[in-house]
Design a protein around this motif. Structure first.
Motif, PDB file in Angstrom:
ATOM      1  N   ARG A  12       0.809  -1.219   0.000  1.00 34.17           N
ATOM      2  CA  ARG A  12       0.000   0.000   0.000  1.00 34.17           C
ATOM      3  C   ARG A  12       0.847   1.276   0.000  1.00 34.17           C
ATOM      4  O   ARG A  12       0.677   2.169   0.827  1.00 34.17           O
ATOM      5  N   GLN A  97      -9.703  20.314   3.540  1.00 36.85           N
ATOM      6  CA  GLN A  97      -9.170  18.952   3.536  1.00 36.85           C
ATOM      7  C   GLN A  97     -10.303  18.020   3.113  1.00 36.85           C
ATOM      8  O   GLN A  97     -10.729  17.158   3.877  1.00 36.85           O
ATOM      9  N   TYR A  99     -10.566  15.478   1.375  1.00 34.62           N
ATOM     10  CA  TYR A  99     -10.383  14.019   1.414  1.00 34.62           C
ATOM     11  C   TYR A  99     -10.881  13.421   2.732  1.00 34.62           C
ATOM     12  O   TYR A  99     -11.221  12.247   2.807  1.00 34.62           O
ATOM     13  N   LEU A 100     -10.929  14.263   3.760  1.00 31.08           N
ATOM     14  CA  LEU A 100     -11.407  13.761   5.062  1.00 31.08           C
ATOM     15  C   LEU A 100     -12.849  13.263   4.965  1.00 31.08           C
ATOM     16  O   LEU A 100     -13.256  12.344   5.665  1.00 31.08           O
ATOM     17  N   ARG A 102     -14.034  11.616   2.738  1.00 29.32           N
ATOM     18  CA  ARG A 102     -14.007  10.237   2.252  1.00 29.32           C
ATOM     19  C   ARG A 102     -13.369   9.313   3.287  1.00 29.32           C
ATOM     20  O   ARG A 102     -13.753   8.164   3.439  1.00 29.32           O
ATOM     21  N   THR A 103     -12.357   9.850   3.991  1.00 25.87           N
ATOM     22  CA  THR A 103     -11.596   9.011   4.924  1.00 25.87           C
ATOM     23  C   THR A 103     -12.372   8.739   6.211  1.00 25.87           C
ATOM     24  O   THR A 103     -12.348   7.642   6.750  1.00 25.87           O
ATOM     25  N   LEU A 104     -13.022   9.771   6.723  1.00 24.18           N
ATOM     26  CA  LEU A 104     -13.700   9.635   8.014  1.00 24.18           C
ATOM     27  C   LEU A 104     -15.180   9.279   7.824  1.00 24.18           C
ATOM     28  O   LEU A 104     -15.766   9.574   6.794  1.00 24.18           O
ATOM     29  N   GLN A 105     -15.724   8.652   8.866  1.00 23.45           N
ATOM     30  CA  GLN A 105     -17.148   8.284   8.816  1.00 23.45           C
ATOM     31  C   GLN A 105     -17.756   8.417  10.194  1.00 23.45           C
ATOM     32  O   GLN A 105     -17.048   8.246  11.190  1.00 23.45           O
ATOM     33  N   GLU A 131      -5.713  10.241  13.784  1.00 19.33           N
ATOM     34  CA  GLU A 131      -5.596   8.865  13.317  1.00 19.33           C
ATOM     35  C   GLU A 131      -6.817   8.061  13.717  1.00 19.33           C
ATOM     36  O   GLU A 131      -7.405   8.275  14.774  1.00 19.33           O
ATOM     37  N   ILE A 132      -7.176   7.174  12.792  1.00 24.20           N
ATOM     38  CA  ILE A 132      -8.315   6.311  13.053  1.00 24.20           C
ATOM     39  C   ILE A 132      -7.803   5.177  13.927  1.00 24.20           C
ATOM     40  O   ILE A 132      -6.773   4.580  13.610  1.00 24.20           O
TER      41      ILE A 132
END
Ligand code: ADP
Ligand code: MG
Length: 683
Positions: A12, A97, A99-100, A102-105, A131-132
């Motif tokens: 990755r 930001q 992209y957050l 998409r990244t966070l939920q 960080e998740i």
């Protein structure tokens, strides 16, 4: 999976990141583990959300309750998340930001680190890092001492941190088995075990752990370096020269030669010649490292050694790092040996005097050249002595290859970079050390001045007068603009621009430009015209740094002086003051006060050793011997000026060798190999 897995197998990871890692000389997982952080950020203060205070820098964690994106009137995008734990909730705010989203939920567990802000009664945070997280997983970026890596080539510190963390987790077994030293030595040197050190240098539990990790890994660097030296020395000790030199029977020739010199040798030169003469009579090949300040007269010492070789029917190879310098040595030596039957040849890429008209190699006693000497095309049948000038400019491999031109020839390496004794003993412990610590008599100190912007024009006017009145000649040196070791187009362009401007200022004088991108033949012509005083001013990039000897040049003007290390400035200054005329050095700076104390120390100090010690003190060993100038990149953490540390590593090497053989164990073998390959790949 192993530590020597190539870095492009990192899962990755984008091709761009891989490329950038490789540009940082990180080629394997091992390399990445040994890419150390430059510092740690203490994010260990963690609070329940309900009890955080405004102004506090803190890690908080909780569940994302809601997440939304808003557009402001001015077109900004603001991302807001509500984070809650048992004790309360807070709004997290990011700008632009996207992209957050998409990244966070919603429902995700998140840890964030940042400063708590308060607006009226409402608290919020603009996270510096997020960080998740999961309940069981270890934190990487928050809630701990977090490693910060010097950002280079655009890889974010967060990415590097994640990749290193991944390797630490997934190669646990191999790292666990990475200790290569016996417990006795760990105890003696008071160092922690390797696996723990590798983990703690990146992710320490406390700052105490960090220090211990640092000490251990710094120890490793010295230990391996010293062990490698010892290995070379042992190999060297078993070698025997092909022909033992005689000296006493040639005493009168040698004395005649010395008497014929245009000057009297200094006591220091004589002492070093005695040391060399003694070595040359041994059946063990000489391996001597000669250091002497710029202008101290090392060339004539090498000439006498070469003469002894000639008297014994053997050839000498002299390798210099640049064409200009090789050419100059050729001329100097030809003149020195004018009244003898010693024959001197030059061999560089553009000069192959070595090859005679029939295309065969003629016999010469002394062959001076650049790296071109290493090429296979020239056969040298009985090389008894190899001299390497400005040795730090060459890599281990080049030095070794040149040596192979003879059968165990004597080796004399020379440098004008003054290296403090303790440092020399660590870096070159396999060599014998000689020092010329005295300058030829009658040399005047070079008057040195720091010149700021306002005084620039006055300085030009003064220089012009000097040229007109005394026919003085001037070097104008331009620094490397890019951080890289070699000259780039950017540097060349800057120097060319400077040259243009100077031709306008010095209308009646002849100004010439010299840089690395000019063809060697043309370089020679330019240099020749400077030597015979056709040109008054020579604008050059730092190609004139090493060894150039033009006696009538008395003014050195250095642009962007703050960009140079003091040792390097000293080398440059040494290009003038070679005759008995008063010489001058002007340091032009553009950063005002910042570098002033360093440069004014330089202006009043004329001893190379003192200057390099000062440099070492303020810039750190890593810098002085840093990649750009010296290439000793294997010492990332170790402080070679720390005598106690060096001595402890040395004693540990002694203990180790007593109990085991040098290459004991696969680990040590691997580390030594790695050390050597690294050295070679740096050429
Ligand atoms: P470096 O040690 O920097 O290589 P060089 O060998 O180029 O120095 O010598 C610098 C200059 O000093 C040369 O012009 C050389 O002829 C001269 N020189 C060398 N030894 C002496 C001496 N003992 N007395 C006077 N001049 C000397
Ligand atoms: Mg020299």
């Amino acid at each position: 999976m192993l530590l020597d897995t190539p870095i492009n197998e990192l899962p990755r990871t984008s091709a761009r990141t891989i490329q950038r890692l490789q540009a940082l000389e990180i080629h394997t997982y091992y390399d990445l583990l040994h890419y150390y952080p430059s510092r740690h950020d203490d994010r260990s203060l963690a609070s329940p959300i309900g009890s955080i205070q405004a102004g506090e820098k803190v890690t908080i964690s909780g569940t994302i309750q809601s997440l939304k994106n808003n557009f402001t009137k001015r077109g900004f995008k603001i991302q807001t998340a509500k984070l809650a734990d048992d004790s309360g909730s807070i709004n997290l705010v990011w700008y632009n930001q996207m992209y957050l989203m998409r990244t966070l939920q919603e429902g995700m567990k998140l840890a964030v680190y940042g400063e708590v802000e308060q607006f009226g009664k409402i608290k919020q945070m603009k996270p510096q890092e997020y960080e998740i997280v999961s309940d069981e997983g270890e934190r990487i970026h928050t809630g701990r001492l977090v490693p910060i890596y010097a950002l280079t080539y655009g890889i974010s510190t967060k990415t590097i941190r994640e990749k290193i963390f991944w390797i630490l987790q997934n190669l646990k077994e191999e790292i666990d088995g990475s200790e290569y030293l016996p417990t006795t030595i760990l105890k003696y040197a008071k160092i922690i075990e390797e696996p723990e050190a590798i983990r703690s240098i990146h992710f320490p539990k406390t700052s105490g752990h960090m220090t211990q990790a640092y000490n251990r890994l710094a120890f490793d660097e010295l230990f391996i370096r010293l062990l490698a030296s010892r290995k070379v020395k042992e190999q060297w000790d078993t070698q025997v020269v092909s022909k033992k030199f005689k000296v006493t029977s040639f005493e009168s020739d040698i004395n005649t030669f010395k008497k014929g010199l245009p000057f009297k040798l200094t006591d220091a030169q004589q002492r070093v010649i005695d040391e060399i003469t003694k070595d040359l009579q041994s059946k063990k090949p000489m391996n001597r490292f000669l250091q002497g300040d710029v202008g101290s007269g090392k060339t004539v010492v090498a000439a006498i050694a070469a003469y002894i070789a000639k008297l014994n029917g053997m050839q000498t190879l002299i390798m210099a790092p640049t064409e200009i310098l090789a050419q100059q040595h050729y001329q100097t030596l030809s003149a020195l040996f004018d009244k003898t039957d010693v024959t001197v040849a030059l061999h560089t890429r553009s000069h192959r005097t070595l090859v005679d008209s029939k295309g065969k190699n003629a016999h010469y006693d002394i062959i001076v050249g650049t790296q071109a000497l290493i090429t296979k095309s020239i056969a040298m049948d009985h090389v008894g002595l190899v001299v390497i000038d400005e040795q730090h400019r060459f890599g281990v491999k080049q030095r070794a290859m040149l040596k192979e031109k003879g059968s165990n020839p004597h080796l004399l390496t020379m440098t004008a970079t003054p290296i403090p004794r303790t440092v020399a003993l660590t870096l070159y412990s396999e060599l014998d050390l000689s020092t010329i610590d005295e300058m030829p008599k009658g040399r005047k100190l070079i008057k040195t001045y720091v010149i700021n912007k306002e005084k620039r024009n006055d300085c030009y006017v003064w220089i012009q007068k000097q040229i007109q009145k005394h026919k003085d000649q001037v070097y104008v040196v331009y620094p490397l603009i890019d951080e890289s070791e070699s000259e780039t187009m950017k540097t060349v362009k800057a120097a060319a621009k400077e040259f243009e401007e100077l031709t306008k200022i010095f209308k009646t004088e002849s100004v010439a430009l010299l840089h690395g991108k000019i063809k060697s033949k043309d370089k020679e012509t330019i240099m020749g015209k400077f030597k015979d005083q056709t040109h008054d001013i020579l604008v050059a990039t730092s190609v004139v740094e090493v060894g150039v000897d033009v006696r009538n040049a008395t003014i050195m003007l250095i642009e962007g002086a703050e960009r140079f290390g003091l040792a390097q400035l000293h080398q440059l200054r040494g290009r003038v003051g070679r005759g008995d005329k008063q010489s001058y050095c002007f340091l032009f700076t553009s950063d005002g006060k910042k570098s002033h104390s360093r440069l004014s120390y330089f202006a009043k100090t004329h001893n190379g050793m003192k200057l390099s010690e000062f440099d070492l003190k303020i810039r750190g060993a890593g810098n002085m011997y840093g990649t750009e100038q010296h290439g000793y990149t294997d010492l990332k953490l170790a402080d070679i000026t720390n005598a106690t540390e060096v001595q402890r590593a040395q004693a540990s090497v002694d203990m180790f060798i007593k109990e085991y053989s040098i290459t004991h164990g696969t680990h040590i073998k691997k580390l030594l190999d790695q050390y050597q390959t690294n050295q070679i790949s740096r050429d």
